[in-house]
Design a protein around this motif. Structure first.
Motif, PDB file in Angstrom:
ATOM      1  N   HIS A  16      42.921  33.011  30.329  1.00  0.00           N
ATOM      2  CA  HIS A  16      43.810  34.168  30.310  1.00  0.00           C
ATOM      3  C   HIS A  16      44.695  34.279  31.547  1.00  0.00           C
ATOM      4  CE1 HIS A  16      42.034  35.403  26.600  1.00  0.00           C
ATOM      5  NE2 HIS A  16      40.840  35.243  27.142  1.00  0.00           N
ATOM      6  N   ASP A  17      44.881  33.173  32.252  1.00  0.00           N
ATOM      7  CA  ASP A  17      45.834  33.091  33.361  1.00  0.00           C
ATOM      8  C   ASP A  17      45.583  34.112  34.462  1.00  0.00           C
ATOM      9  OD1 ASP A  17      47.934  31.633  34.443  1.00  0.00           O
ATOM     10  OD2 ASP A  17      49.443  33.050  33.727  1.00  0.00           O
ATOM     11  N   ALA A  18      44.325  34.527  34.640  1.00  0.00           N
ATOM     12  CA  ALA A  18      43.980  35.539  35.636  1.00  0.00           C
ATOM     13  C   ALA A  18      43.896  34.931  37.040  1.00  0.00           C
ATOM     14  CB  ALA A  18      42.642  36.182  35.275  1.00  0.00           C
ATOM     15  N   TRP A  19      44.027  35.800  38.018  1.00  0.00           N
ATOM     16  CA  TRP A  19      43.937  35.444  39.434  1.00  0.00           C
ATOM     17  C   TRP A  19      42.742  36.164  40.064  1.00  0.00           C
ATOM     18  CZ3 TRP A  19      47.889  32.868  42.444  1.00  0.00           C
ATOM     19  CH2 TRP A  19      48.989  32.449  41.704  1.00  0.00           C
ATOM     20  N   GLU A  43      48.189  39.071  28.834  1.00  0.00           N
ATOM     21  CA  GLU A  43      46.889  38.530  28.411  1.00  0.00           C
ATOM     22  C   GLU A  43      45.803  39.595  28.303  1.00  0.00           C
ATOM     23  OE1 GLU A  43      45.835  35.324  27.606  1.00  0.00           O
ATOM     24  OE2 GLU A  43      47.976  34.883  27.506  1.00  0.00           O
ATOM     25  N   TRP A  44      46.108  40.822  28.721  1.00  0.00           N
ATOM     26  CA  TRP A  44      45.077  41.861  28.836  1.00  0.00           C
ATOM     27  C   TRP A  44      44.350  42.125  27.527  1.00  0.00           C
ATOM     28  CZ3 TRP A  44      41.947  43.620  32.153  1.00  0.00           C
ATOM     29  CH2 TRP A  44      41.323  44.856  32.014  1.00  0.00           C
ATOM     30  N   GLN A  45      45.069  42.255  26.430  1.00  0.00           N
ATOM     31  CA  GLN A  45      44.429  42.591  25.155  1.00  0.00           C
ATOM     32  C   GLN A  45      43.410  41.526  24.750  1.00  0.00           C
ATOM     33  OE1 GLN A  45      47.173  43.409  21.999  1.00  0.00           O
ATOM     34  NE2 GLN A  45      45.582  43.969  20.562  1.00  0.00           N
ATOM     35  N   LYS A  46      43.739  40.258  24.916  1.00  0.00           N
ATOM     36  CA  LYS A  46      42.807  39.175  24.572  1.00  0.00           C
ATOM     37  C   LYS A  46      41.678  39.076  25.596  1.00  0.00           C
ATOM     38  CE  LYS A  46      46.342  36.445  24.206  1.00  0.00           C
ATOM     39  NZ  LYS A  46      47.158  35.253  24.229  1.00  0.00           N
ATOM     40  N   ALA A  47      41.997  39.255  26.877  1.00  0.00           N
ATOM     41  CA  ALA A  47      40.987  39.151  27.930  1.00  0.00           C
ATOM     42  C   ALA A  47      39.928  40.236  27.803  1.00  0.00           C
ATOM     43  CB  ALA A  47      41.652  39.211  29.304  1.00  0.00           C
ATOM     44  N   CYS A  48      40.315  41.416  27.339  1.00  0.00           N
ATOM     45  CA  CYS A  48      39.361  42.525  27.181  1.00  0.00           C
ATOM     46  C   CYS A  48      38.213  42.163  26.248  1.00  0.00           C
ATOM     47  CB  CYS A  48      40.073  43.765  26.666  1.00  0.00           C
ATOM     48  SG  CYS A  48      40.987  44.624  27.939  1.00  0.00           S
ATOM     49  N   MET A  49      38.448  41.259  25.347  1.00  0.00           N
ATOM     50  CA  MET A  49      37.400  40.856  24.402  1.00  0.00           C
ATOM     51  C   MET A  49      36.226  40.176  25.113  1.00  0.00           C
ATOM     52  SD  MET A  49      38.663  42.056  21.665  1.00  0.00           S
ATOM     53  CE  MET A  49      37.643  41.393  20.390  1.00  0.00           C
ATOM     54  N   PRO A  57      34.132  51.833  33.823  1.00  0.00           N
ATOM     55  CA  PRO A  57      35.493  51.914  34.369  1.00  0.00           C
ATOM     56  C   PRO A  57      35.472  51.780  35.891  1.00  0.00           C
ATOM     57  CG  PRO A  57      35.078  53.713  32.842  1.00  0.00           C
ATOM     58  CD  PRO A  57      33.764  53.036  33.070  1.00  0.00           C
ATOM     59  N   ASN A  58      36.486  51.114  36.456  1.00  0.00           N
ATOM     60  CA  ASN A  58      36.583  51.009  37.913  1.00  0.00           C
ATOM     61  C   ASN A  58      37.747  51.852  38.427  1.00  0.00           C
ATOM     62  OD1 ASN A  58      38.973  49.520  37.618  1.00  0.00           O
ATOM     63  ND2 ASN A  58      37.981  47.560  37.968  1.00  0.00           N
ATOM     64  N   HIS A  59      37.977  51.813  39.731  1.00  0.00           N
ATOM     65  CA  HIS A  59      38.997  52.657  40.364  1.00  0.00           C
ATOM     66  C   HIS A  59      40.423  52.206  40.066  1.00  0.00           C
ATOM     67  CE1 HIS A  59      36.059  54.927  42.598  1.00  0.00           C
ATOM     68  NE2 HIS A  59      35.482  53.799  42.956  1.00  0.00           N
ATOM     69  N   PHE A  60      40.600  51.013  39.517  1.00  0.00           N
ATOM     70  CA  PHE A  60      41.935  50.483  39.284  1.00  0.00           C
ATOM     71  C   PHE A  60      42.347  50.580  37.817  1.00  0.00           C
ATOM     72  CE2 PHE A  60      40.190  48.068  42.895  1.00  0.00           C
ATOM     73  CZ  PHE A  60      41.088  48.480  43.870  1.00  0.00           C
ATOM     74  N   GLY A  61      41.586  51.297  37.013  1.00  0.00           N
ATOM     75  CA  GLY A  61      41.904  51.414  35.602  1.00  0.00           C
ATOM     76  C   GLY A  61      41.413  50.235  34.787  1.00  0.00           C
ATOM     77  N   GLY A  62      40.551  49.443  35.376  1.00  0.00           N
ATOM     78  CA  GLY A  62      39.972  48.289  34.689  1.00  0.00           C
ATOM     79  C   GLY A  62      38.488  48.495  34.472  1.00  0.00           C
ATOM     80  N   TRP A  63      37.746  47.397  34.544  1.00  0.00           N
ATOM     81  CA  TRP A  63      36.320  47.430  34.235  1.00  0.00           C
ATOM     82  C   TRP A  63      35.492  46.740  35.300  1.00  0.00           C
ATOM     83  CZ3 TRP A  63      35.150  50.613  30.502  1.00  0.00           C
ATOM     84  CH2 TRP A  63      36.140  50.921  29.570  1.00  0.00           C
ATOM     85  N   LYS A  64      34.301  47.276  35.538  1.00  0.00           N
ATOM     86  CA  LYS A  64      33.320  46.714  36.470  1.00  0.00           C
ATOM     87  C   LYS A  64      32.102  46.312  35.658  1.00  0.00           C
ATOM     88  CE  LYS A  64      32.609  48.931  40.280  1.00  0.00           C
ATOM     89  NZ  LYS A  64      33.066  48.127  41.401  1.00  0.00           N
ATOM     90  N   CYS A  65      31.631  45.076  35.882  1.00  0.00           N
ATOM     91  CA  CYS A  65      30.443  44.600  35.172  1.00  0.00           C
ATOM     92  C   CYS A  65      29.723  43.571  36.036  1.00  0.00           C
ATOM     93  CB  CYS A  65      30.829  44.003  33.817  1.00  0.00           C
ATOM     94  SG  CYS A  65      31.927  42.587  33.919  1.00  0.00           S
ATOM     95  N   ILE A  66      28.623  43.073  35.515  1.00  0.00           N
ATOM     96  CA  ILE A  66      27.845  42.040  36.195  1.00  0.00           C
ATOM     97  C   ILE A  66      27.904  40.770  35.353  1.00  0.00           C
ATOM     98  CG2 ILE A  66      25.556  41.376  37.052  1.00  0.00           C
ATOM     99  CD1 ILE A  66      26.771  43.742  38.577  1.00  0.00           C
ATOM    100  N   SER A  67      28.183  39.652  36.010  1.00  0.00           N
ATOM    101  CA  SER A  67      28.173  38.348  35.355  1.00  0.00           C
ATOM    102  C   SER A  67      27.373  37.387  36.221  1.00  0.00           C
ATOM    103  CB  SER A  67      29.600  37.822  35.158  1.00  0.00           C
ATOM    104  OG  SER A  67      29.599  36.543  34.562  1.00  0.00           O
TER     105      SER A  67
END
Length: 104
Positions: A16-19, A43-49, A57-67
Motif C-alpha cells: 500500500h505504498d506506506a512510509w 491507498e487508505w481504503q484498501k490498507a484499512c482492510m 483510534p489514535n491521536h492522528f485520526g488513524g488506528w493503534k494496534c499491536i502486531s
C-alpha cells in the motif's frame, strides 16, 4: 532491518505504498518501541482492510494496534505536509529503500 518489521508494517509498506515515520525509520534505532506508518490517501481504503478489528483510534485520526508484540500507529496523510514538520526527523519508504532525514 526490514526483515525485523512486524507483519502489518511489512504489508502496509509493500502492498500500500506506506512510509514509516519517526523513530522506527531511524536507521540507528535497531529496536524501536513502536512504528508509525503513514498511508497515502489513495491507498487508505484498501490498507484499512489489514488493520485488526481490535485496533483503537489514535491521536492522528488513524488506528493503534499491536502486531507481533510491537505497537503500530497507522493513519493516512500527505507525505509533503509531514516532511515540513520540524519534529519529523526520519521517514523511510521500505519498499524502495528510500530514507529521508530532516537535518534542521
Amino acid at each position: 532491518m526490514a526483515s525485523k518489521l512486524p507483519k502489518l508494517v511489512l504489508a502496509l509498506t509493500h502492498a500500500h505504498d506506506a512510509w514509516i515515520v519517526g523513530s522506527g525509520a531511524d536507521p540507528n534505532n535497531t529496536e524501536p518501541r513502536d512504528y508509525d506508518v503513514i498511508v497515502p490517501y489513495s491507498e487508505w481504503q484498501k490498507a484499512c482492510m489489514l488493520i485488526p478489528m481490535d485496533a483503537k483510534p489514535n491521536h492522528f485520526g488513524g488506528w493503534k494496534c499491536i502486531s507481533e508484540g510491537k505497537e503500530v500507529d497507522v493513519w493516512c496523510g500527505d507525505l509533503g505536509w509531514l516532511m515540513q514538520k520540524p519534529q519529523m526527523k526520519f521517514i523511510w519508504h521500505v519498499a524502495s529503500g528510500v530514507r529521508w532525514q530532516n537535518v534542521l
